[in-house]
Design a protein around this motif. Structure first.
Motif, PDB file in Angstrom:
ATOM      1  N   PHE A 147       0.854  -1.184   0.000  1.00  0.00           N
ATOM      2  CA  PHE A 147       0.000   0.000   0.000  1.00  0.00           C
ATOM      3  C   PHE A 147       0.891   1.236   0.000  1.00  0.00           C
ATOM      4  O   PHE A 147       1.991   1.212   0.553  1.00  0.00           O
ATOM      5  CB  PHE A 147      -0.868   0.021   1.262  1.00  0.00           C
ATOM      6  N   CYS A 148       0.373   2.313  -0.569  1.00  0.00           N
ATOM      7  CA  CYS A 148       1.091   3.583  -0.504  1.00  0.00           C
ATOM      8  C   CYS A 148       1.025   4.082   0.951  1.00  0.00           C
ATOM      9  O   CYS A 148       0.018   3.909   1.630  1.00  0.00           O
ATOM     10  CB  CYS A 148       0.430   4.588  -1.423  1.00  0.00           C
ATOM     11  N   PRO A 149       2.095   4.698   1.461  1.00  0.00           N
ATOM     12  CA  PRO A 149       2.091   5.157   2.859  1.00  0.00           C
ATOM     13  C   PRO A 149       1.015   6.197   3.184  1.00  0.00           C
ATOM     14  O   PRO A 149       0.703   6.388   4.359  1.00  0.00           O
ATOM     15  CB  PRO A 149       3.487   5.742   3.058  1.00  0.00           C
ATOM     16  N   LYS A 199      -4.971  12.835  -8.593  1.00  0.00           N
ATOM     17  CA  LYS A 199      -6.104  11.895  -8.626  1.00  0.00           C
ATOM     18  C   LYS A 199      -5.633  10.468  -8.373  1.00  0.00           C
ATOM     19  O   LYS A 199      -6.366   9.666  -7.809  1.00  0.00           O
ATOM     20  CB  LYS A 199      -6.784  11.971  -9.997  1.00  0.00           C
ATOM     21  N   THR A 200      -4.392  10.159  -8.735  1.00  0.00           N
ATOM     22  CA  THR A 200      -3.860   8.804  -8.488  1.00  0.00           C
ATOM     23  C   THR A 200      -3.955   8.486  -7.000  1.00  0.00           C
ATOM     24  O   THR A 200      -4.438   7.424  -6.611  1.00  0.00           O
ATOM     25  CB  THR A 200      -2.372   8.731  -8.917  1.00  0.00           C
ATOM     26  N   CYS A 201      -3.513   9.449  -6.177  1.00  0.00           N
ATOM     27  CA  CYS A 201      -3.544   9.239  -4.723  1.00  0.00           C
ATOM     28  C   CYS A 201      -4.998   9.143  -4.253  1.00  0.00           C
ATOM     29  O   CYS A 201      -5.337   8.305  -3.405  1.00  0.00           O
ATOM     30  CB  CYS A 201      -2.866  10.384  -3.990  1.00  0.00           C
ATOM     31  N   GLY A 202      -5.853  10.012  -4.811  1.00  0.00           N
ATOM     32  CA  GLY A 202      -7.268  10.019  -4.427  1.00  0.00           C
ATOM     33  C   GLY A 202      -7.941   8.691  -4.740  1.00  0.00           C
ATOM     34  O   GLY A 202      -8.658   8.134  -3.909  1.00  0.00           O
ATOM     35  N   ALA A 261       4.766  11.424   3.431  1.00  0.00           N
ATOM     36  CA  ALA A 261       4.532   9.973   3.384  1.00  0.00           C
ATOM     37  C   ALA A 261       4.283   9.561   1.943  1.00  0.00           C
ATOM     38  O   ALA A 261       3.163   9.266   1.579  1.00  0.00           O
ATOM     39  CB  ALA A 261       3.343   9.631   4.265  1.00  0.00           C
ATOM     40  N   ASN A 262       5.301   9.580   1.130  1.00  0.00           N
ATOM     41  CA  ASN A 262       5.060   9.324  -0.296  1.00  0.00           C
ATOM     42  C   ASN A 262       5.572   7.956  -0.740  1.00  0.00           C
ATOM     43  O   ASN A 262       6.377   7.324  -0.067  1.00  0.00           O
ATOM     44  CB  ASN A 262       5.726  10.413  -1.126  1.00  0.00           C
ATOM     45  N   GLY A 263       5.083   7.546  -1.905  1.00  0.00           N
ATOM     46  CA  GLY A 263       5.452   6.235  -2.448  1.00  0.00           C
ATOM     47  C   GLY A 263       6.865   6.191  -3.019  1.00  0.00           C
ATOM     48  O   GLY A 263       7.361   5.116  -3.358  1.00  0.00           O
ATOM     49  N   LEU A 264       7.520   7.327  -3.131  1.00  0.00           N
ATOM     50  CA  LEU A 264       8.899   7.304  -3.633  1.00  0.00           C
ATOM     51  C   LEU A 264       9.840   6.768  -2.565  1.00  0.00           C
ATOM     52  O   LEU A 264      10.816   6.097  -2.863  1.00  0.00           O
ATOM     53  CB  LEU A 264       9.360   8.723  -4.004  1.00  0.00           C
TER      54      LEU A 264
HETATM   55  S1  SF4 Z   1       1.780   9.303  -2.998  1.00  0.00           S
HETATM   56 FE1  SF4 Z   1       2.730   8.487  -4.846  1.00  0.00          FE
HETATM   57  S2  SF4 Z   1       2.608   6.267  -4.604  1.00  0.00           S
HETATM   58 FE2  SF4 Z   1       1.156   7.187  -3.195  1.00  0.00          FE
HETATM   59  S3  SF4 Z   1      -0.773   7.169  -4.279  1.00  0.00           S
HETATM   60 FE3  SF4 Z   1       0.179   9.182  -4.567  1.00  0.00          FE
HETATM   61  S4  SF4 Z   1       1.298   8.984  -6.503  1.00  0.00           S
HETATM   62 FE4  SF4 Z   1       0.821   6.924  -5.797  1.00  0.00          FE
END
Ligand code: SF4
Length: 468
Positions: free
Chosen positions: A23-25, A47-50, A138-141
């Protein structure tokens, strides 16, 4: 006996490609907004995060959650709009509609890449709108799943008061834990109750747990005369625990290494490095370690652990001698594997997104000790696993149970391999003596289900590849 014989086998650490599902943080908002009742979480992303949050949180999104997306537009990305003004507009709206005690900004991949200076904007805006703004990237990177909570708590550790306020007495009244512990008692009784505790330096525990579990762990320590002065996070932002230099802190979850570092380096607290209170063995080791640091002799701890194990026997019979494979996505893996090995399982591989060997040192040591006492081989620990390679290994090893994410669960089930969805361990109550049964309930569920369906003869549902 030679020296080599007595030397315990060392754990084998490996590192793969990091090509795995998790899961994304930013998902941490789901449990943190429920835990911190007067907070509001603003996720500044796209919107990706949403979409992710909307889907991952399931039915919770219909309950007017205290989180929202600040969705970036073209104009934000190309710096045609003013970040400060946009955020001010949103935060004023949040203040008007919800009036929270704190707004937590969650930075995402996009704010990292376009280098939005959230840490720079927050103090200015905070002074202007008069609500504390905490920034957590708290990002997915950079992070995986539960590490989101770690970034939020590390940021909150800076906001804990450094001196007990004058109005402490009044504040104590409102404090949920002490109110609960002293429920129905007179003031004098409470004062006498304080003498039940040993005289030790203040102890603050960190990690977000559901309130019933907070009460259970606080009471477990109270049995041994250890007083918990506060929890990070507390039920309300306005009740964050006091952290003075020299206070002792201890973590209840294995993914809180940044918070631990912040507490040690910035707040000058002393970390009690112990195994985590997951499973009766972990809980006992956790309590014993805290007691030993304070020079307290634990009373009846072994008996209590033995009694819990006895109550688990019906579940243990189902898994004893079976093998479990952790694909790895939430950082609870080492503690869960250690508990399951103690239950009599074998574990060829523990996948884990990130391994902080210093913060998890006591847990890793307990894992080694458990393996040698149970006479099973040590698992290989695979950091940043590669799911594709893992699938090959699962096939070769013919494991009985795979703990994995939803992406692989159904495809594996269709190939006759039992799976347990790993995310449930994050949301279920798994800490302390009394919740050990819940862990086993989760672990054995697929085995029980597949056992009762086995006579139907439908254990393999995919067509084998045609050999030409
Ligand atoms: S923070 Fe990054 S990894 Fe997480 S949902 Fe948004 S774009 Fe995707």
């Amino acid at each position: 006996m030679t020296l080599a014989d007595t030397k315990p086998q060392a754990l084998d650490f490996e590192c793969e490609t990091g090509n795995y599902h998790t899961f994304c943080p930013i998902s941490c908002v789901a449990w943190l907004y429920q835990k911190i009742e007067d907070s509001f979480f603003l996720v500044i992303g796209t919107k990706t995060c949403g979409y992710f949050l909307q889907n991952a949180m399931g039915v919770m999104i219909f309950a007017e959650p205290r989180y929202a997306m600040a969705e970036l537009e073209e104009g934000d990305i190309s710096a045609q709009l003013n970040d400060y003004e946009e955020l001010k507009r949103l935060c004023l709206q949040i203040k008007r509609d919800r009036n929270p005690s704190v707004i937590v900004w969650i930075g995402t991949c996009t704010t990292e890449i376009i280098k939005t200076d959230l840490e720079g904007l927050a103090p200015r805006l905070e002074a202007e709108i008069d609500i504390p703004i905490v920034v957590a990237r708290a990002n997915g990177l950079d992070y995986a799943f539960t590490q989101g909570e770690d970034t939020v708590l590390a940021a909150m550790a800076h906001r804990c008061p450094d001196k007990a306020p004058v109005l402490e007495a009044e504040k104590k009244e409102r404090n949920a834990i002490s109110t609960l512990l002293n429920f129905g008692k007179h003031k004098d009784d409470v004062a006498t109750a304080d003498s039940e505790y040993h005289d030790h330096p203040p102890l603050v525990l960190f990690g977000s747990l559901p309130d019933p579990v907070v009460t259970q762990l606080t009471l477990e320590l109270k049995r041994h005369g250890i007083k918990v002065s506060g929890w990070l996070p507390s039920k309300r932002f306005t009740e964050l625990p006091v952290l003075e230099e020299g206070y002792y802190v201890s973590g209840v979850n294995p993914f809180l290494s940044r918070t631990a570092t912040t507490l040690m380096r910035r707040r000058k607290c002393k970390l009690i490095g112990a195994p985590f209170p997951i499973g009766p063995d972990g809980t006992r080791a956790w309590i014993a370690k805290i007691c030993s640091v304070f020079g307290v002799e634990p009373q009846g701890l072994e008996e209590r652990e033995a009694q819990i194990w006895q109550g688990l026997e019906d579940y243990i019979q189902l898994i004893r001698g079976k093998s479990v494979f952790f694909m790895g996505d939430n950082l609870l893996e080492v503690s869960l594997a250690r508990f399951l090995i103690r239950c009599g399982m074998t574990c060829p591989e523990i996948g884990i997104p990130y391994m902080d060997k210093r913060y998890q040192a006591a847990e890793l040591q307990l894992l080694e000790q458990t393996c040698s006492e149970m006479g099973v081989p040590l698992p290989r620990i695979v950091e940043k696993p590669d799911n594709y390679n893992q699938i090959q290994r699962i096939k070769d090893l013919n494991v009985d149970l795979v703990i994995t994410g939803m992406a692989h669960a159904n495809p594996l089930e269709a190939r006759g391999i039992s799976t347990k969805w790993s995310v449930e361990f994050t949301f279920a109550q798994i800490h302390g003596f009394t919740n050990a049964r819940d862990i086993l309930e989760l672990v054995t569920r697929p085995l029980r289900r597949n056992h009762s369906l086995k006579d139907l003869g439908w254990d393999k549902l995919v067509q084998e590849a045609a050999s030409v």
